[in-house]
Design a protein around this motif. Structure first.
Motif, mmCIF file in Angstrom:
data_model
loop_
_atom_site.group_PDB
_atom_site.id
_atom_site.type_symbol
_atom_site.label_atom_id
_atom_site.label_comp_id
_atom_site.label_asym_id
_atom_site.label_seq_id
_atom_site.Cartn_x
_atom_site.Cartn_y
_atom_site.Cartn_z
ATOM 1 N N HIS A 173 -44.038 99.705 64.725
ATOM 2 C CA HIS A 173 -44.931 100.670 65.365
ATOM 3 C C HIS A 173 -44.566 102.066 64.865
ATOM 4 O O HIS A 173 -43.381 102.427 64.835
ATOM 5 N N PRO A 174 -45.517 102.872 64.447
ATOM 6 C CA PRO A 174 -45.189 104.194 63.898
ATOM 7 C C PRO A 174 -44.675 105.143 64.967
ATOM 8 O O PRO A 174 -44.686 104.845 66.161
ATOM 9 N N ASP A 175 -44.227 106.301 64.545
ATOM 10 C CA ASP A 175 -43.782 107.334 65.483
ATOM 11 C C ASP A 175 -44.976 107.870 66.263
ATOM 12 O O ASP A 175 -46.122 107.750 65.821
ATOM 13 N N PRO A 176 -44.721 108.480 67.406
ATOM 14 C CA PRO A 176 -45.824 109.022 68.212
ATOM 15 C C PRO A 176 -46.621 110.062 67.437
ATOM 16 O O PRO A 176 -46.084 110.761 66.571
ATOM 17 N N PRO A 177 -47.897 110.169 67.734
ATOM 18 C CA PRO A 177 -48.713 111.190 67.054
ATOM 19 C C PRO A 177 -48.213 112.586 67.395
ATOM 20 O O PRO A 177 -47.748 112.846 68.512
ATOM 21 N N GLN A 178 -48.301 113.478 66.435
ATOM 22 C CA GLN A 178 -47.822 114.840 66.609
ATOM 23 C C GLN A 178 -48.944 115.749 67.097
ATOM 24 O O GLN A 178 -50.087 115.620 66.659
ATOM 25 N N GLN A 179 -48.565 116.663 67.967
ATOM 26 C CA GLN A 179 -49.535 117.603 68.510
ATOM 27 C C GLN A 179 -50.096 118.489 67.408
ATOM 28 O O GLN A 179 -49.353 119.197 66.733
ATOM 29 N N PRO A 180 -51.394 118.450 67.199
ATOM 30 C CA PRO A 180 -51.979 119.334 66.178
ATOM 31 C C PRO A 180 -52.068 120.766 66.706
ATOM 32 O O PRO A 180 -51.978 121.005 67.913
ATOM 33 N N ILE A 181 -52.243 121.694 65.812
ATOM 34 C CA ILE A 181 -52.427 123.082 66.236
ATOM 35 C C ILE A 181 -53.647 123.191 67.131
ATOM 36 O O ILE A 181 -53.642 123.868 68.152
ATOM 37 N N ASN A 208 -59.300 115.491 75.105
ATOM 38 C CA ASN A 208 -59.679 115.703 73.707
ATOM 39 C C ASN A 208 -59.271 114.495 72.871
ATOM 40 O O ASN A 208 -58.714 113.516 73.386
ATOM 41 N N GLU A 209 -59.527 114.580 71.577
ATOM 42 C CA GLU A 209 -59.249 113.455 70.688
ATOM 43 C C GLU A 209 -57.753 113.180 70.585
ATOM 44 O O GLU A 209 -57.340 112.025 70.387
ATOM 45 N N PHE A 210 -56.939 114.213 70.684
ATOM 46 C CA PHE A 210 -55.496 113.991 70.626
ATOM 47 C C PHE A 210 -55.031 113.172 71.831
ATOM 48 O O PHE A 210 -54.179 112.282 71.695
ATOM 49 N N ASP A 211 -55.596 113.433 73.000
ATOM 50 C CA ASP A 211 -55.283 112.608 74.171
ATOM 51 C C ASP A 211 -55.680 111.152 73.925
ATOM 52 O O ASP A 211 -54.963 110.217 74.300
ATOM 53 N N GLU A 212 -56.848 110.959 73.320
ATOM 54 C CA GLU A 212 -57.279 109.599 73.008
ATOM 55 C C GLU A 212 -56.287 108.913 72.076
ATOM 56 O O GLU A 212 -55.923 107.741 72.274
ATOM 57 N N GLU A 213 -55.858 109.653 71.058
ATOM 58 C CA GLU A 213 -54.922 109.085 70.082
ATOM 59 C C GLU A 213 -53.606 108.715 70.750
ATOM 60 O O GLU A 213 -53.034 107.646 70.490
ATOM 61 N N LYS A 214 -53.122 109.569 71.643
ATOM 62 C CA LYS A 214 -51.870 109.278 72.346
ATOM 63 C C LYS A 214 -52.017 108.068 73.260
ATOM 64 O O LYS A 214 -51.126 107.218 73.330
#
Length: 852
Positions: A173-181, A208-214
């Protein structure tokens, strides 16, 4: 606003707020063994301040992959054999900081648990099995080959006969997604001609999309199975359930493992079938920014564990179109589950589109229960699902369905608008045999109880317990004018008339008139004692019972007894008094009336060595809605329960010389077509006046030194009572809501929106009455306390912040305390002691040295 360090209250309050905790109890499926799990009194602020993610209504620790609420880990494990009282203290792993998530095998003397490794963000899995040679219990580690278990949406494991199904993070499993700017603008759209989609006020939704990705990252799991019966500690064969291989990641983000189920769907829940061959699986398919995860789009599937076959049962969209009424429901199929006796699924479908406003006629049906049988081709092994067959239709809304091992069942339906319920007996084909009852569920005095359930299926299924083919057991609270007296009945539906026989009831109190028709065998008991008893379970011999017993001065303990011989009793637990500072505090259940004649009750606590003089009095309550005055006036609880003060209770102050009017009744009644909240303020004011007048007339209360308080809806109540009366010199409001326009689409039991009844929302907002508050003959001061991380729907911390700003604007003596990291219910030792300190300081002005 200023920050300060945590404070502690007086020594007596420190002792009362930090009592030793009684162990948590778990009964084995065989009902032979009782597990006692001991936990520390309260977690530290460090434990609850750990990092957490807040996504789609979930809050969880991203390192341990457990809900943020999991802060208590049991530090000792004891197993007690009920029949002999033989006790085994199980030695926990050396590196264990504590254990949790104990789960029993459905038919064997074996259980598993999760252990938190000391000083590491790591959980390990263990099994505990009884050695048949010496009767001792042995702990063995279950290696998972460096796989991490995922508890975010529930316990990571469950038994499927001898196999343990475990939700794990996929290997590689990859590392957690990083918070974009930035993720760019967050956009939500309502399409032209869209269906109406009202929604209650939810917290922690996706933004937002980052929440979805997390969310997709953290809920991504791979399902494995291990035979925990035959496996050895050194060698654990791990089987990956092929339908979940690789988890939910898209091929582009997981190069080494390509999922056999190619869609990026998230495994949300699993239910093993009665035969243990199949899984009923819920996958999350479509996310939403307006509703929590429970109402996301879903795919319902059946997985064959003997092959890689998958059957799609249903594809459900985001469920954001449910009307606000509590009689409303989803218009899509819901409540998917296995039939407990065969490999067939059951589900419920609204026949009125889920909208109670739809006229279905006098005899029309609102809900239907359906079944679909699973067919396996003996030659090819191919699975097919038969077309839906209607089991039964309901004129009200579906509530529950429980089965007997004979195939008969009991189905329950409800109607919220008048708080009515009905229960029916159905035969194995779903045909109605008999209606058991139709009643208002708020009428506690005539509540018949609920069917007694027992885990009797080979794969852990629960069934209604039957002493004969046409009868079953009922257990209930046994509410009465003398207080609750729990009971065990047997109901026989085989004849033309339903016959109920009372088998056991909590011993009668020494004072008060009894109804022989509600006593065992219809005979008044000879022996009466001031104790409170409750049935925990009826053993499989249908004679032996595990009951609890307590009194005002004796803590709750557990005993084995027999229906055939109640004098034959074995005490199972021996818990001591956790709060000796409360010894001598007396408790009464008192009765009085509201000015409109509604009967009211309250638990009155008097301090030890009370001298009969008027004392400062703390009134504590939580308003409740009713549809009729008769039910509203009924007694709830028992005056014979143990006098014990939990962290949220006001009873601690009895140890400081205060009189306590705890849970003083504040019914809010709306009979017929009237709604309770249409006269909310008038009714709670009447109830508060009646309580103060009663305590004053008793001579125990000094009316010049009254304080009022409550938590959540009780905090909301407190603000109203200070705004509309001069009864109280001080108030304490914890974690409340004060502006109902911030919860515009229903709150509490109010299921109308602000656009349907704007006057109700405005009138019920204490924020709108601050000017009136400031003009009372006696302006009571108000202490507001709120958890900064309150997750409860509608009680954002902003509610207290804005209300405090309004109090400040009008110069009303007040104080706002925000507790870091705390939720709607406070958890950390530092927070709770500081809460006690603030309350103690706030009430000091109403005390005098002679009374303390």
């Amino acid at each position: 606003m200023k920050s300060s360090s945590y404070q502690v209250p007086s020594a007596v309050l420190q002792r009362l707020f930090l009592p030793p905790r009684d162990p948590s109890l778990l009964l084995s499926p065989s009902q032979r063994y009782l597990i006692l799990l001991s936990e520390p009194p309260l977690p530290s602020i460090e434990a609850i301040a750990r990092p957490e993610e807040k996504l789609a209504g979930l809050r969880f620790d991203p390192s341990l992959l457990v809900p943020s609420t999991v802060v208590d880990w049991a530090t000792s494990l004891t197993i007690r054999e009920l029949s002999s009282a033989r006790e085994c203290n199980v030695e926990l792993p050396e590196d264990s900081e504590g254990i949790r998530y104990v789960r029993f095998h459905p038919t064997r003397e074996l259980f598993v648990f999760c252990s938190k490794v000391k000083n590491e963000k790591r959980l390990e899995l263990y099994k505990c099995v009884r050695n048949h040679d010496d009767g001792e219990w042995v702990v063995q580690r279950i290696p998972l080959e460096n796989r991490r278990m995922n508890f975010i949406t529930g316990c990571a494991y469950q038994f499927n006969c001898d196999e343990l199904l475990i939700s794990t993070v996929p290997i590689d499993h990859p590392d957690p997604p990083q918070q974009p700017i930035t993720t760019g603008p967050a956009i939500q759209v309502v399409e032209k001609n869209a269906r109406k989609a009202p929604g209650r006020t939810y917290q922690d939704l996706l933004k937002n999309e980052f929440d979805e990705e997390k969310l997709r990252y953290y809920l991504n799991v791979e399902l494995i199975s291990i035979n925990v019966v035959d496996c050895a500690e050194s060698s654990q064969p791990i089987n990956i359930i092929p339908q979940s291989a690789g988890g939910a990641m898209l091929p582009s983000t997981s190069q080494k493992i390509i999922p056999q189920n190619p869609s990026p769907h998230i495994l949300h829940s699993i239910q093993p079938s009665p035969s243990s061959r199949f899984l009923l699986v819920t996958l999350l398919t479509t996310f939403s920014y307006s509703v929590p995860i429970s109402r996301f789009g879903k795919s319902i599937e059946i997985w064959d564990l003997h092959s890689k076959h998958v059957i799609n049962v249903a594809t459900l969209p985001v469920d954001d179109e449910i009307p606000l009424s509590y009689d409303a429901c989803s218009r899509h199929p819901r409540n998917y589950r296995w039939h407990p006796l065969k490999d067939a699924i059951l589900y419920v479908q609204a026949l009125d589109g889920g909208d109670p406003a739809v006229d279905v006629g006098e005899n029309g049906e609102r809900d239907g229960v359906y079944t679909r049988s699973l067919i396996v081709d003996d030659n090819s092994g191919k699975l097919t699902l038969e077309e839906p067959v209607k089991v039964t239709g309901l004129r009200w809304r579906f509530a529950d369905l429980d089965y007997m091992q004979s195939g008969m069942s009991i189905i329950e339906e409800y109607r919220w608008k008048d708080r009515m319920e009905r229960k029916w007996v159905l035969d194995a084909n779903g045909n109605t045999v008999k209606m058991l009852w139709e009643r208002c569920w708020q009428d506690r005095y005539n509540a018949p109880g609920e069917p007694l359930m027992r885990r009797m299926g080979d794969n852990g299924q629960y069934f209604i317990v039957q002493p004969s083919p046409t009868s079953f057991y009922l257990k209930g609270a046994g509410a009465s004018p003398l207080g609750d007296r729990p009971f065990l009945d047997v109901l026989d539906f085989g004849g033309e008339i339903i016959v109920t026989k009372r088998l056991w009831r909590c011993v009668a109190p020494t004072e008060g008139e009894l109804d022989p028709l509600k006593e065992v065998d219809g005979v008044l008991p000879r022996e009466r004692k001031d104790v409170y008893e409750s049935i925990v379970c009826l053993m499989d011999d249908n004679d032996t019972m595990l009951i609890s017993r307590e009194s005002k001065v004796t803590p709750r303990n557990y005993n084995l007894t027999k229906l055939s011989d109640l004098s034959n009793e074995i005490q199972v637990t021996f818990f001591g008094h956790p709060q000796p500072d409360l010894l001598g505090v007396t408790k009464e259940l008192v009765h009085y009336k509201r000015e409109d004649g509604v009967d009211l009750t309250c638990n009155l606590y008097l301090p030890a060595n009370y001298d009969g003089t008027p004392r400062p009095t703390l009134f504590w309550a939580y308003p409740r809605e009713f549809k009729d005055a008769k039910s509203a006036g009924q007694v709830k609880g028992s005056k014979h329960t143990f006098v014990y003060a939990r962290w949220a209770s006001p009873i601690h102050w009895a140890a400081k010389g205060w009189v306590i009017m705890d849970d003083f009744a504040l019914p809010v009644i709306g009979e017929g077509d009237k709604q309770p909240n249409d006269t909310f303020i008038e009714q709670i004011v009447m109830g508060a006046k009646a309580a103060v007048e009663y305590a004053t007339s008793r001579g125990v209360c000094d009316p010049n030194r009254c304080a009022v308080g409550g938590h959540s809806y009780g905090s909301f109540m407190t603000a109203h009572l200070l705004s509309h009366t001069s009864l109280f010199a001080a108030g304490i409001g914890r974690s409340g809501a004060f502006n109902r326009t911030l919860t515009p689409m229903s709150f509490q039991s109010e299921d109308r929106s602000i656009w349907e009844t704007p006057d109700t929302y405005i009138t019920m907002s204490p924020l709108m009455h601050v000017k009136k508050y400031s003009e009372q003959d006696r302006v009571g001061k108000l202490l507001l306390i709120h958890g900064e991380a309150d997750e409860n729907s509608g009680t954002y911390p902003m509610q207290s912040e804005r209300y405090f700003a309004a109090l400040k604007a009008f110069g009303i003596e007040s104080k706002l305390v925000l507790l870091p990291h705390e939720r709607h219910g406070y958890r950390a030792k530092e927070s709770i002691l500081h809460m006690a300190y603030e309350q103690e300081e706030w009430l000091k002005s109403l005390e005098d040295e002679a009374s303390v």
